[in-house]
Enzyme design. Structure first.
Site: not given
Length: 926
Positions: A629, A846, A900
């Site tokens: 993952s 940023d 998953h």
């Protein structure tokens, strides 16, 4: 003349060996039954019946075979329990979280010593009062990193006669001489595996005849295993009034001997032939664990009777305690406690609190005789720079051949430097310069609080016992500690690593550092060939979760060990890698902006730089990577920044959505959730009414979870995270089925709900979950999942939380792993502590780049990736897109066989398939 037979301390008579083994069996069997009962010492909980059996058995050797048979099984059982605990402790620079620190506190006992006085009389200025307050506050700080003072390594105490010195340190204290030292050189007496006494004499240094012996201005405490201490006490009791002839005419004196039944609870107090005062006592459990050789062993050491030097007391002038505390806290970063207004204690040693130095103010402290002690510090270069900036660095003419450290390059070369005094609080830099240039031992009282030479060493010093027993190659760029090999479980050996790395890799000075921990595991049968084994570095999913602790070794770990030695990395901020905790963030700074500045360094780019530092410290070439993952996200960053360091890369549901806007990521995720909810209710239609009843109950009633948090409908909806694993639907159904106990929601249901949601125990997961998708500057996530959730309600009204707004047969849809700003409220009260910090990061624009699409194109690294067709966390479409970018060397396996959780559910077969794909041994499964 009766001499203490040093060698016999390490021997036991054969008739007693069997009895002792049986005794150990009894004790260990009992301990194995009490490992889940807390951290109380066995001695305090041992039943009287067991005690009587032990006493009876140890005085009998008539049935040795029966005793052995009785002892073997509990010993094996206990060792199986002991090794996982030991592997957490075998670290020369360990990290202690708050719960473990509390355990340490209980084991040591009263760590704080004397009660603090609140008056503060005699401290002088308000500034000093503030220092006192700061030190007292630090005293209560238990969930910090073990940092600063790594080891009190040796005392240098000149003697006037080498024969007398050998007799005292060898025959009386039970130390052994370092055999590597020639007879014409200063003797080094090993006091345990990690500490020493250096006893120069006129026999090897002529000037000592004029200077006289050196006397430590206080007391030296040495600890022993209990059996060795009993023998020492018995011997010293015999010679108390008739000392050995070699000490005739000296100051040697045995003041008192207590075998454990007296007021001093087992201590021997004596004075050496040259006036040094010693206390000998049994070692505590922590001292045995951390100083007994587990962390390392000095080069050239031989077995000796003591565990080591565990405490030094030093008599200092009135009014100097606060100055001493300030220097050690501000310049060395040591763990400092103010035991009283006139007493300061610094803690350190392996494990954090296995050694200490206590400074006690007295009216007339003895003058210095030039004695010194050597210490190892964690932040060597930073400490040197601070001392140099304050004109405290000093070159001792006597030892100029060992260190002539006058600037940072020379300190790096010698890996040690010296200071010789503690400055006064109000002393200016010019005054310190006078002291530094003065060659006399007497330092002006007007400028120094206290004179004491320190030999300050780096862990990379050639004599360091902190580097472990194995030969570790290291680039030297980042301090690296490696434990000795130990058994993790049957047939599997582990070695613990810790590397000091910059907090902010972008900052050139790298002034602030953190520690990164990794556990290396391998098949025991391959240990001898370790250096030839390739490395597979595992990157855990998350963000914010530690690497697995694999006991027993099954699944993917079992398969990986057939081909590799595996590095289980605790990514920065997790597990034993300078963990990010709610309380820890408050101690970094109470200011949200500073907390946010700290946390922005815990994304993929920093994790990959840490991995490179670890790889360089291990001295290895290319390594292979396995990412689950979020771990796969990190691999893509690794491929973007250091592809030449990677041999092969294996992804399990971790091909990140590179180049995809965060809003689009969550739009796709909500659509996938919509489908998973439909599948769930199709499988369990009876849960439609159950879910609605629970939500309605939560709307109408104030329901508290066991932690005191409020269970709201929106928090209840987050149980949808369970839908993403193979057995998740079944587990959720059983949970909902048993929600009620007749009077309301049952305690077991509420407890299970809380256990299924770890947002408030893993702050990184909540606060940086959306930041891991921010690649480059110019845009903030602005709580993307929360905003897109409102969109999702438009195309799927069932994501709403109010069942009264929908027909009776309409299900309530659950959400998944998304994070929301409302979580910092009554739903998760703990998150309130960092609410403002989370807001700052959510609107941060940023962010730096974490991927380089041009470098990723047509990678030369062999890659194999599992993609789940119905993955609820990492969208299949986005994974296939980045796989196309990686090119022909990236083989993908798209399947609906696994969710998953595929690596966890069927790890052996999943990894076997990926290995074969990367090696072109197997066609891609279809």
């Amino acid at each position: 003349m009766e001499r203490y037979p040093t060698g016999q301390l390490n021997r036991l008579q054969p008739p007693r060996r069997t009895c002792l083994l049986a005794l150990v069996g009894l004790l260990l069997a009992y301990a194995s039954l009490t490992t889940t009962m807390g951290s109380r010492p066995i001695a305090k909980t041992l039943p009287k019946a067991l005690t009587s059996q032990v006493n009876s058995l140890t005085h009998s050797s008539k049935h040795p075979s029966l005793a052995l048979k009785f002892a073997q099984k509990p010993i094996r059982s206990f060792l199986r329990r002991l090794e996982p605990m030991r592997c957490r402790e075998l670290r020369a620079h360990a990290l202690i979280d708050s719960s473990r620190a509390a355990k340490v506190g209980r084991e040591v006992g009263d760590l704080d010593g004397a009660k603090e006085k609140e008056s503060g009389n005699g401290l002088g200025s308000e500034e000093k009062q503030k220092i006192v307050a700061d030190v007292r506050k630090a005293k209560k700080d238990l969930d910090r990193s073990v940092d600063g003072l790594l080891l009190i390594e040796h005392l240098n105490l000149n003697v006037m006669n080498a024969t007398v010195g050998d007799a005292f340190y060898g025959d009386i204290l039970g130390c052994t001489r370092d055999p590597r030292r020639p007879n014409d050189k200063t003797p080094h007496h090993n006091c345990g595996a990690m500490t020493q006494f250096h006893t120069a004499s006129p026999d090897n240094e002529n000037q000592i005849a004029q200077q006289g012996p050196q006397v430590w201005r206080g007391e030296v405490t040495i600890a022993y295993p209990s059996a060795h201490f009993q023998r020492i006490a018995e011997y010293l009791e015999k010679v108390k009034n008739i000392p050995p002839d070699v000490f005739f005419g000296t100051e040697f004196k045995i003041h008192s001997v207590d075998d454990g039944t007296g007021e001093t609870e087992g201590s021997v107090f004596l004075t050496c032939p040259y006036g040094n005062r010693y206390r000998l006592r049994p070692a505590t459990e922590i001292e045995l664990r951390h100083l007994g050789g587990a962390f390392g062993r000095r080069p050239g050491s031989l077995p000796s009777n003591p565990i080591g030097i565990v405490e030094l007391s030093v008599e200092v002038p009135i009014g100097s305690a606060v100055d001493i505390a300030r220097m050690y806290k501000e310049m060395f970063g040591f763990d400092v406690s103010l035991e009283a207004d006139s007493e300061v204690k610094i803690w350190g040693g392996p494990g954090g609190r296995s050694q200490s130095v206590r400074f006690v103010e007295v009216e007339k402290p003895p003058p210095t005789t030039g004695e010194h002690f050597a210490i190892y510090v964690s932040r060597f270069e930073e400490t040197f720079s601070k001392c140099l900036d304050n004109n405290l660095v000093w070159v001792n003419p006597r030892f100029v051949h060992l260190d002539n450290s006058t600037d940072l390059p020379s300190a790096r070369e010698y890996k040690q430097f010296r200071i010789r005094h503690v400055p006064k609080t109000d002393m200016d830099v010019e005054a310190r310069q006078v002291i530094t240039s003065d060659t006399e031992m007497d330092i002006p009282k007007s400028t120094a609080a206290f004179a004491l030479e320190h030999e300050v060493r780096s862990v990379f010093h050639k004599s360091s016992p902190l580097k472990g027993d194995t030969n570790t190659k290291s680039s030297g760029l980042h301090p690296h500690i490696e434990s000795s090999p130990y058994t993790l479980t049957e047939g599997v050996t582990a070695i613990d690593h810790e590397v000091e790395v910059p907090l902010d890799w972008k900052e050139e000075s790298h002034a602030k550092t953190i520690n990164v921990f990794a556990r290396e595991i391998m098949l025991t049968q391959k240990l001898q060939d370790r250096s030839n084994l390739p490395i597979l570095l595992f990157l855990q999913g998350g963000p914010g979760f530690a690497s697995p602790r694999p006991t027993p070794v099954i699944g993917w770990v079992q398969r990986a060990l057939e081909d590799y030695r595996v590095l289980l990395l605790d990514q920065r901020g997790t597990g034993l890698s300078t963990p990010v905790t709610f309380s820890g963030l408050g101690k970094i700074s109470p200011v949200p902006e500073k907390q946010a500045k700290y946390l922005e360094n815990f994304r993929q780019d920093s994790i990959v730089r840490d991995c490179e530092a670890l790889r360089e410290a291990l001295g290895t070439g290319k390594i292979s990577l396995l990412g689950q993952s979020f771990g796969g996200f990190c691999i893509l960053t690794y491929l973007s920044t250091a592809p030449d360091s990677i041999d092969k890369a294996f992804f399990t549901v971790g091909l990140a959505p590179v180049g995809v806007e965060v809003d689009d990521v969550y739009r796709a995720t909500y659509k996938r959730l919509q489908k998973r909810n439909r599948m769930y209710y199709n499988r369990y239609p009876m849960d439609v009414a159950r879910m609605r009843d629970i939500v309605k109950h939560l709307q109408e009633n104030k329901v508290l979870l066991p932690s005191g948090a409020l269970l709201t409908p929106r928090r209840f909806q987050q149980l949808g995270m369970m839908l993403g694993s193979a057995s998740g639907m079944e587990s959720l159904h059983w949970l909902i089925e048993g929600a009620w106990d007749g009077s309301g929601l049952s305690y077991s249901f509420l407890k299970a709900v809380e256990n299924a949601q770890s947002f408030d125990s893993n702050p990184i997961y909540w606060i940086l979950h959306e930041a891991i998708y921010m690649d480059g500057e110019g845009k903030a996530s602005e709580w993307s999942a929360h905003r897109i959730h409102e969109e999702a309600k438009q195309f799927e009204p069932l994501f709403a939380t109010d069942p009264s707004q929908t027909p009776e047969d309409t299900p309530v849809y659950l959400t998944g792993e998304m994070v929301y700003p409302w979580m910092a409220g009554p739903d998760y009260p703990t998150l309130n502590n960092i609410k403002e910090t989370a807001e700052i990061l959510a609107y941060k624009k940023d962010w730096g780049n974490i991927y380089d699409i041009e470098t990723l194109k047509d990678t030369k690294v062999k890659c194999a990736a599992l993609i789940s067709y119905e993955d609820m966390y990492v969208e299949k479409e986005f994974s296939e897109k980045i796989a196309d970018v990686l090119g022909d060397n990236c083989k993908i396996w798209v399947t609906n066989e696994y969710q998953h959780s595929g690596l966890r559910d069927d790890g052996y077969n999943v990894l076997s398939t990926l290995f074969a794909m990367a090696r072109d041994h197997k066609q891609i499964p279809s």
